[in-house]
Write an enzyme that holds these catalytic residues in place. Structure first.
Site, PDB file in Angstrom:
ATOM      1  N   ASP A  13       0.817  -1.220   0.000  1.00  0.00           N
ATOM      2  CA  ASP A  13       0.000   0.000   0.000  1.00  0.00           C
ATOM      3  C   ASP A  13       0.847   1.264   0.000  1.00  0.00           C
ATOM      4  O   ASP A  13       0.440   2.285   0.556  1.00  0.00           O
ATOM      5  CB  ASP A  13      -0.964   0.019   1.196  1.00  0.00           C
ATOM      6  CG  ASP A  13      -1.797  -1.231   1.270  1.00  0.00           C
ATOM      7  OD1 ASP A  13      -2.297  -1.648   0.224  1.00  0.00           O
ATOM      8  OD2 ASP A  13      -1.937  -1.803   2.368  1.00  0.00           O
ATOM      9  N   LYS A  16       1.950   2.149  -5.180  1.00  0.00           N
ATOM     10  CA  LYS A  16       2.621   1.626  -6.378  1.00  0.00           C
ATOM     11  C   LYS A  16       1.865   1.934  -7.660  1.00  0.00           C
ATOM     12  O   LYS A  16       2.463   2.186  -8.683  1.00  0.00           O
ATOM     13  CB  LYS A  16       2.773   0.098  -6.276  1.00  0.00           C
ATOM     14  CG  LYS A  16       3.741  -0.339  -5.213  1.00  0.00           C
ATOM     15  CD  LYS A  16       3.872  -1.845  -5.205  1.00  0.00           C
ATOM     16  CE  LYS A  16       2.665  -2.535  -4.635  1.00  0.00           C
ATOM     17  NZ  LYS A  16       2.620  -2.621  -3.175  1.00  0.00           N
ATOM     18  N   GLY A  40      -4.217  -4.143  -4.184  1.00  0.00           N
ATOM     19  CA  GLY A  40      -5.162  -3.074  -4.506  1.00  0.00           C
ATOM     20  C   GLY A  40      -4.401  -1.837  -4.897  1.00  0.00           C
ATOM     21  O   GLY A  40      -3.598  -1.328  -4.135  1.00  0.00           O
ATOM     22  N   HIS A  41      -4.591  -1.403  -6.114  1.00  0.00           N
ATOM     23  CA  HIS A  41      -3.955  -0.157  -6.553  1.00  0.00           C
ATOM     24  C   HIS A  41      -5.056   0.856  -6.795  1.00  0.00           C
ATOM     25  O   HIS A  41      -6.039   0.538  -7.448  1.00  0.00           O
ATOM     26  CB  HIS A  41      -3.293  -0.320  -7.919  1.00  0.00           C
ATOM     27  CG  HIS A  41      -2.205  -1.333  -7.964  1.00  0.00           C
ATOM     28  ND1 HIS A  41      -1.180  -1.365  -7.072  1.00  0.00           N
ATOM     29  CD2 HIS A  41      -1.978  -2.328  -8.837  1.00  0.00           C
ATOM     30  CE1 HIS A  41      -0.364  -2.347  -7.401  1.00  0.00           C
ATOM     31  NE2 HIS A  41      -0.832  -2.957  -8.457  1.00  0.00           N
ATOM     32  N   GLN A 223       1.616  -6.290  -2.903  1.00  0.00           N
ATOM     33  CA  GLN A 223       1.997  -6.306  -1.472  1.00  0.00           C
ATOM     34  C   GLN A 223       3.329  -5.567  -1.265  1.00  0.00           C
ATOM     35  O   GLN A 223       3.540  -4.558  -1.900  1.00  0.00           O
ATOM     36  CB  GLN A 223       2.069  -7.742  -0.911  1.00  0.00           C
ATOM     37  CG  GLN A 223       0.708  -8.441  -0.861  1.00  0.00           C
ATOM     38  CD  GLN A 223       0.279  -8.984  -2.204  1.00  0.00           C
ATOM     39  OE1 GLN A 223       1.017  -9.693  -2.860  1.00  0.00           O
ATOM     40  NE2 GLN A 223      -0.910  -8.660  -2.630  1.00  0.00           N
TER      41      GLN A 223
HETATM   42  P1  IMP Z   1      -3.183 -12.713   2.025  1.00  0.00           P
HETATM   43  O1  IMP Z   1      -2.263 -12.132   1.003  1.00  0.00           O
HETATM   44  O2  IMP Z   1      -4.639 -12.448   1.711  1.00  0.00           O
HETATM   45  O3  IMP Z   1      -2.924 -14.148   2.316  1.00  0.00           O
HETATM   46  O4  IMP Z   1      -2.919 -11.939   3.418  1.00  0.00           O
HETATM   47  C1  IMP Z   1      -1.716 -12.077   4.127  1.00  0.00           C
HETATM   48  C2  IMP Z   1      -1.288 -10.767   4.750  1.00  0.00           C
HETATM   49  O5  IMP Z   1      -0.870  -9.872   3.734  1.00  0.00           O
HETATM   50  C3  IMP Z   1      -2.378 -10.032   5.529  1.00  0.00           C
HETATM   51  O6  IMP Z   1      -1.790  -9.359   6.611  1.00  0.00           O
HETATM   52  C4  IMP Z   1      -2.909  -9.036   4.524  1.00  0.00           C
HETATM   53  O7  IMP Z   1      -3.529  -7.917   5.156  1.00  0.00           O
HETATM   54  C5  IMP Z   1      -1.627  -8.652   3.829  1.00  0.00           C
HETATM   55  N1  IMP Z   1      -1.841  -8.154   2.472  1.00  0.00           N
HETATM   56  C6  IMP Z   1      -2.177  -8.882   1.398  1.00  0.00           C
HETATM   57  N2  IMP Z   1      -2.246  -8.110   0.315  1.00  0.00           N
HETATM   58  C7  IMP Z   1      -1.924  -6.873   0.698  1.00  0.00           C
HETATM   59  C8  IMP Z   1      -1.773  -5.622  -0.001  1.00  0.00           C
HETATM   60  O8  IMP Z   1      -1.938  -5.492  -1.220  1.00  0.00           O
HETATM   61  N3  IMP Z   1      -1.406  -4.565   0.768  1.00  0.00           N
HETATM   62  C9  IMP Z   1      -1.179  -4.668   2.086  1.00  0.00           C
HETATM   63  N4  IMP Z   1      -1.300  -5.805   2.771  1.00  0.00           N
HETATM   64  C10 IMP Z   1      -1.665  -6.894   2.078  1.00  0.00           C
END
Ligand code: IMP
Length: 427
Positions: A13, A16, A40-41, A223
């Site tokens: 977040d 990007k 999420g962008h 991520q």
């Molecule tokens: P998962 O990717 O849904 O398995 O989540 C694993 C961890 O990564 C959790 O703490 C989510 O909140 C975090 N996470 C997954 N995708 C994002 C992102 O795009 N931005 C920030 N945190 C993320």
């Protein structure tokens, strides 16, 4: 052969989408190499705001070919609805390419993600609930479903049945849920096959040929570094490799081809989900960062945890990614603070520690050691060059650069496409 990797240097977040989109006009291919619709962008183009989850943000630039690489996990229903949402707004998505080797998130992966989190109770990861972890687990267990399987009904059926044999035992006996019928899953997946077909390609070949033809290829990480399965704050991480090496495996491009690795770095820190976060604020400063920075997840709508800038993390990101540059985002959010604390090291068991500890238990009780920098109150959103910034904002940027170990080559001073100061060109 300019191949750039652009990735989050913190916990995701970092903004990007804006950075990728800024380069979009001069980039021929934008490639996602890991993650799925957990990302999420938000991209702002003129007065239009686009929230993208799975599609590479380059999809908004007409000259660019967006690519979903083999390392990505694809939920076909999400992909198709994201595509039709963009088509309704007049965005041409016909150039999209999807790797036939990318793995598919099926309805049972989503169910498993949700029930597993519930089962973990207080120890939950705080996943996005999109089925990401279970899909990567199946990939590594060699019981995953790939995009190419949609085009062979008998193989698809065998694979779904094999996967559900085990999962239904878990769902019914361990988690006390209803079993999922294999034939319904197969039917649903086959229903997506024709719509996806025009996009499916041998993306490894396409990308390597593009690099040979001197095209500009941008690899876009989802991520962030600290959410990397290997290098992040395990187990509070995602199930893939957002770090720079992931671009090679997740797109099928050798490391010798990568020319630049750009880390996106927010001027403060945020995190979603559970896990350690040394500079997290629980006071009105944290609340103000959340409010002013609009720190709410694009994908989950969850409030992000907010804290001051952490230079230890930035240095770590420089190291594990081999960063050549930083793109500092959201500097404008810090306007108005008289003083801005920056974490320069940690205190762990009474000792000063300069680098990120590899031990999870050490990191869990690391206390930030702050240096305080003078703030600024002038509006910086119209700044076009570094010298347009107030002196204290310049000094804040210079201090971050010195502590973080790579040059800050661009600075985001507002959410709009043109609200960016370019210091060194990325191309
Ligand atoms: P998962 O990717 O849904 O398995 O989540 C694993 C961890 O990564 C959790 O703490 C989510 O909140 C975090 N996470 C997954 N995708 C994002 C992102 O795009 N931005 C920030 N945190 C993320």
């Amino acid at each position: 052969m300019p191949a750039l990797v652009l990735l989050g240097a913190q916990w995701g977040d970092e903004g990007k989408g804006k950075a990728t989109d800024l380069l979009g006009g001069s980039v021929d291919y934008v490639v996602r190499y890991q993650g799925g619709n957990n990302a999420g962008h938000t991209v702002v183009v003129g007065d239009q705001k686009y929230a993208l989850h799975l599609l590479p943000s380059g999809i908004l630039s007409p000259s660019c070919t967006p690519v979903i690489g083999n390392g990505v996990v694809v939920d076909p229903s999400v992909l198709l609805s994201e595509l039709s949402g963009l088509n309704e707004r007049g965005v041409d998505t016909s150039k999209l390419l999807i790797s036939g080797n990318a793995h598919i998130i099926t309805p049972y992966h989503v169910s498993m993600d949700k029930v597993a989190e519930r089962f973990l109770g207080k120890r939950k990861i705080g996943t996005t609930g999109r089925g990401i972890g279970p899909t990567y687990a199946d990939k590594i267990n060699r019981v995953g479903i790939r995009v190419q399987d949609l085009y062979d009904e008998s193989i698809l059926t065998q694979k779904v049945e094999a996967a559900l044999d085990v999962k239904n035992q878990m769902l019914t006996k361990l988690y006390n849920r209803r079993a999922i019928a294999a034939d319904q899953v197969v039917e649903e997946l086959l229903g997506y096959a024709e719509q996806l077909k025009p996009y499916v390609a041998d993306t490894v070949l396409v990308l390597n040929q593009a690099l040979e033809d001197d095209k500009v290829v941008l690899f876009e990480g989802g991520q962030g570094t600290l959410l990397d399965i290997d290098h992040g704050t395990y187990p509070f991480v995602t199930s893939s490799n957002p770090t720079a090496g992931g671009a090679c495996t997740g797109a099928g491009v050798g490391p010798t081809k990568i020319s630049r690795v750009i880390g996106i770095l927010k001027a403060y820190t945020t995190r979603v989900g559970a896990g350690p976060f040394p500079t997290e604020l629980f006071d009105e400063d944290g609340e103000a960062l959340r409010r002013i920075g609009g720190e709410r997840g694009v994908t989950t709508g969850r409030d992000r945890r907010c804290g001051w800038f952490d230079a230890v993390i930035a240095r770590y990101a420089t190291r594990v990614n081999g960063l050549t540059d930083f793109f500092l985002t959201k500097l404008d959010v810090l306007t108005g603070w008289e003083e801005i604390p920056v974490c320069v090291a940690y205190e762990i068991d009474g000792k000063r520690v300069e680098e990120l500890p590899y031990s999870q238990s050490d990191f869990h009780h690391a206390k930030p050691i702050y240096e305080t920098l003078p703030g600024w109150s002038e509006d910086i959103t119209k700044a076009k060059s570094f010298s347009d910034l107030p002196k204290n904002a310049q000094n804040y940027v210079k201090a971050l650069e010195e502590m973080s170990g790579a040059p800050i080559s661009a600075i985001g001073v507002g959410p709009g496409r043109d609200e960016t100061i370019e210091i060194n060109s990325f191309l």
